[in-house]
Write an enzyme that holds these catalytic residues in place. Structure first.
Site, PDB file in Angstrom:
ATOM      1  N   HIS A  77      -3.617   1.885   1.538  1.00 17.52           N
ATOM      2  CA  HIS A  77      -2.544   1.706   3.100  1.00 17.52           C
ATOM      3  C   HIS A  77      -1.990   0.473   2.422  1.00 17.52           C
ATOM      4  O   HIS A  77      -0.527  -0.101   2.820  1.00 17.52           O
ATOM      5  CB  HIS A  77      -3.776   0.923   3.689  1.00 17.52           C
ATOM      6  CG  HIS A  77      -3.584   0.056   4.835  1.00 17.52           C
ATOM      7  ND1 HIS A  77      -3.298   0.449   6.230  1.00 17.52           N
ATOM      8  CD2 HIS A  77      -2.881  -1.063   5.427  1.00 17.52           C
ATOM      9  CE1 HIS A  77      -2.577  -0.094   7.052  1.00 17.52           C
ATOM     10  NE2 HIS A  77      -1.961  -1.317   6.505  1.00 17.52           N
ATOM     11  N   GLU A  78      -2.526  -0.227   1.729  1.00 16.41           N
ATOM     12  CA  GLU A  78      -2.012  -1.605   1.322  1.00 16.41           C
ATOM     13  C   GLU A  78      -0.723  -0.825   0.395  1.00 16.41           C
ATOM     14  O   GLU A  78       0.006  -1.856   0.457  1.00 16.41           O
ATOM     15  CB  GLU A  78      -2.414  -2.642  -0.029  1.00 16.41           C
ATOM     16  CG  GLU A  78      -3.310  -3.465   0.696  1.00 16.41           C
ATOM     17  CD  GLU A  78      -2.943  -3.566   2.432  1.00 16.41           C
ATOM     18  OE1 GLU A  78      -1.755  -4.743   2.379  1.00 16.41           O
ATOM     19  OE2 GLU A  78      -3.955  -3.616   3.788  1.00 16.41           O
ATOM     20  N   GLU A  97       3.996  -1.381   9.266  1.00 20.00           N
ATOM     21  CA  GLU A  97       2.415  -0.673   9.417  1.00 20.00           C
ATOM     22  C   GLU A  97       2.864   1.343   9.508  1.00 20.00           C
ATOM     23  O   GLU A  97       1.072   1.535   8.873  1.00 20.00           O
ATOM     24  CB  GLU A  97       1.613  -0.938  10.560  1.00 20.00           C
ATOM     25  CG  GLU A  97      -0.044  -0.686  11.213  1.00 20.00           C
ATOM     26  CD  GLU A  97      -0.480  -1.533   9.696  1.00 20.00           C
ATOM     27  OE1 GLU A  97       0.007  -2.190   8.806  1.00 20.00           O
ATOM     28  OE2 GLU A  97      -1.707  -0.778  10.127  1.00 20.00           O
ATOM     29  N   HIS A 126       2.170  -0.113   2.248  1.00 18.33           N
ATOM     30  CA  HIS A 126       3.395  -1.115   2.058  1.00 18.33           C
ATOM     31  C   HIS A 126       3.789  -2.190   1.608  1.00 18.33           C
ATOM     32  O   HIS A 126       5.317  -2.090   1.612  1.00 18.33           O
ATOM     33  CB  HIS A 126       2.611  -2.779   2.659  1.00 18.33           C
ATOM     34  CG  HIS A 126       1.891  -2.926   4.219  1.00 18.33           C
ATOM     35  ND1 HIS A 126       2.398  -2.814   5.037  1.00 18.33           N
ATOM     36  CD2 HIS A 126       0.233  -2.586   4.743  1.00 18.33           C
ATOM     37  CE1 HIS A 126       1.749  -2.724   6.692  1.00 18.33           C
ATOM     38  NE2 HIS A 126       0.350  -2.842   5.954  1.00 18.33           N
TER      39      HIS A 126
END
Ligand code: ZN
Length: 499
Positions: A264-265, A294, A268
């Site tokens: 997830h990160e 997001e 980003h």
């Protein structure tokens, strides 16, 4: 842009603002990762000083005169016009909020943060109530200062997601409520329980980190322009496009939180690293909105990381890092990544119930700023909505209305960006799948470059050139819609639960 043109001066002035923001981001990152406890008071003071300097730069006469000259020189629809629009989004807000109110907000948020931590530990909403009331009052004053006579909640939404309105979001959330709640009910009624044992056991923390780094690197994160460190709550912050800081945390008995946190990160981080060099430091050079940010993290986490194709490639690597998992197969691990289970805590929620957690917050925030609910009644309203949408009742406020940090920080109008990102991720992935030949095949072969390059062109390199809504439409050929997400969730739930 030639020397002496108003656009060149704008970039020069903006770079200073961007430099101060980078220093703020670095200090905030350090506070979450390496700062000793004793550094807190000094750090709060440094951050307040930097915020003051940034406010001074944003509200300077030189910048506002420069923006006027730029606006006069700009061609309609051109790049300079976009630079001005983006700069004004920040400047207009800064100029309209009186310095005294801005200080009161900063001070109240640090006090509220401490009060919230205490209240959450004691599971006592009453401890938090007085300062929350003050925070809400200040946010209302701020919104009125920014847009006198405007819709207060719209002003708050606009802070995190330029252009977002309550009028647009309300029908979206009611639709999600109407269509997701029956799925949750059907899953419960199916009586199917997923065997989660392939995801549970003992997972060495060092091996989890090594596995996470390998995946992050494979999908394209550049560790020569970024770092991965540990923190209590995972996050990603861009000090600059060539200095991106991500954090992670692990759980020894379950590899999923760490892996999907890192993926997830990394999503980003890939966005930050993919912002265009040519606009670096200018108003257009930053990520367009939190919702789009997001969408990038969710896409790599859900559409890629939780797919069959991904695990066909990742499984041998997983087994290499975690000896003793030899009996795990793609078929047994995949359902453990799509478990649907109503739970109390938003950040631990699955793909289906997650948006219901967000819908509850949206509903409550609207009611607060429409003056329809007293702060003292929040726990009751919260619990009633959890009962209605998820069929569960928080045993106390620490796992209910007190669970999120956002309101203590004054971040009202923030939560919806999580849902917008989730919906946009599904829509973007579908578009990439249509345009790329054999996306599934390349993912299964561990070749993530075609997808990353598609995202670079469609999203990353566009930075803030277009508003978020227009960006999605340009990238996918259609306005943002919940359909791709709902279709995908429907397929997953059918495959796992047969409903
Ligand atoms: Zn995120």
């Amino acid at each position: 842009m030639r020397e002496g043109e108003p656009g060149a001066e704008l970039v020069e002035l903006w770079r200073e603002i961007r430099d101060v923001a980078a220093a703020e981001a670095l200090l905030a990152w350090d506070q979450e990762t390496y700062m000793p406890k004793g550094g807190l008071a000094g750090r709060a003071s440094s951050l307040a000083t930097l915020a003051g300097i940034k406010h001074g730069l944003l509200t300077s006469v030189r910048l506002s005169e420069c923006l006027e000259r730029c606006a006069e020189a700009a061609e309609p629809g051109g790049e300079l016009e976009a630079q001005v629009r983006r700069a004004r989004h920040h400047v207009d807000r800064a100029v309209r909020v009186p310095a005294e109110l801005s200080r009161a907000l900063a001070e109240t948020s640090s006090l509220a943060l401490a009060a919230w931590q205490e209240a959450r530990e004691a599971a006592s909403f009453e401890t938090f109530r007085p300062i929350l009331e003050r925070m809400i009052d200040l946010k209302r004053q701020e919104a009125v200062a920014i847009s006198p006579g405007g819709n207060v909640y719209d002003v708050l939404l606009d802070e995190h997601d330029p252009g977002a309105t309550e009028e647009d979001l309300a029908p979206l959330f009611s639709e999600l409520r109407e269509r997701l709640a029956p799925i949750v009910a059907a899953v419960e009624a199916s009586g199917v329980t997923v065997d989660e044992s392939p995801a549970l056991g003992h997972f060495d923390v060092a091996a989890q980190e090594a596995f996470g780094r390998e995946i992050s690197r494979a999908i394209g994160f550049d560790f020569s322009s970024g770092r991965l460190d540990t923190s209590a709550h995972p996050f990603c912050t861009g000090i600059g496009r060539t200095d991106v800081r991500m954090t992670w945390r692990s759980q020894e008995d379950d590899f999923r939180p760490a892996l999907y946190g890192i993926v997830h990160e990394s999503g980003h981080g890939l966005y930050e690293q993919g912002l265009p060099e040519e606009w670096n430091g200018s108003p257009l050079g930053e990520a367009v909105s939190l919702g789009i940010h997001e969408s990038q993290s969710r896409l790599w986490e859900n559409q890629v990381g939780r797919s069959h194709a991904f695990w066909r490639w990742a499984l041998p690597r997983f087994q290499e890092h975690f000896p003793g998992t030899g009996t795990v197969s793609v078929e047994t691990i995949w359902p453990t990544l799509h478990v649907v289970r109503p739970s109390l805590i938003r950040v631990e929620a699955d793909e289906v119930t997650y948006n219901l957690h967000v819908a509850i917050r949206f509903e409550i925030e609207r009611a607060i700023f429409a003056g329809e609910i007293e702060v003292g009644d929040l726990p009751e309203r919260w619990n009633a909505l959890y009962e209605e949408l998820l069929g569960i009742h928080p045993p106390d406020d620490s796992v209910g209305v007190l669970q999120d940090i956002h309101w203590a920080l004054g971040a009202f109008g923030y939560f919806h960006t999580y849902t917008l990102g989730t919906l946009a991720a599904a829509q973007l992935f579908d578009a990439a799948d249509r345009e790329l030949s054999d996306l599934e095949g390349s993912i299964a072969a561990g070749d993530f470059a075609p997808l990353l390059e598609w995202l670079r062109a469609a999203i990353h390199r566009q930075a803030s050139r277009y508003e978020a809504a227009e960006l999605i439409e340009r990238a996918t050929g259609a306005p943002l819609s919940p359909e791709p997400f709902l279709a995908q969730v429907g397929r997953d739930v059918d495959a796992v639960y047969g409903v």
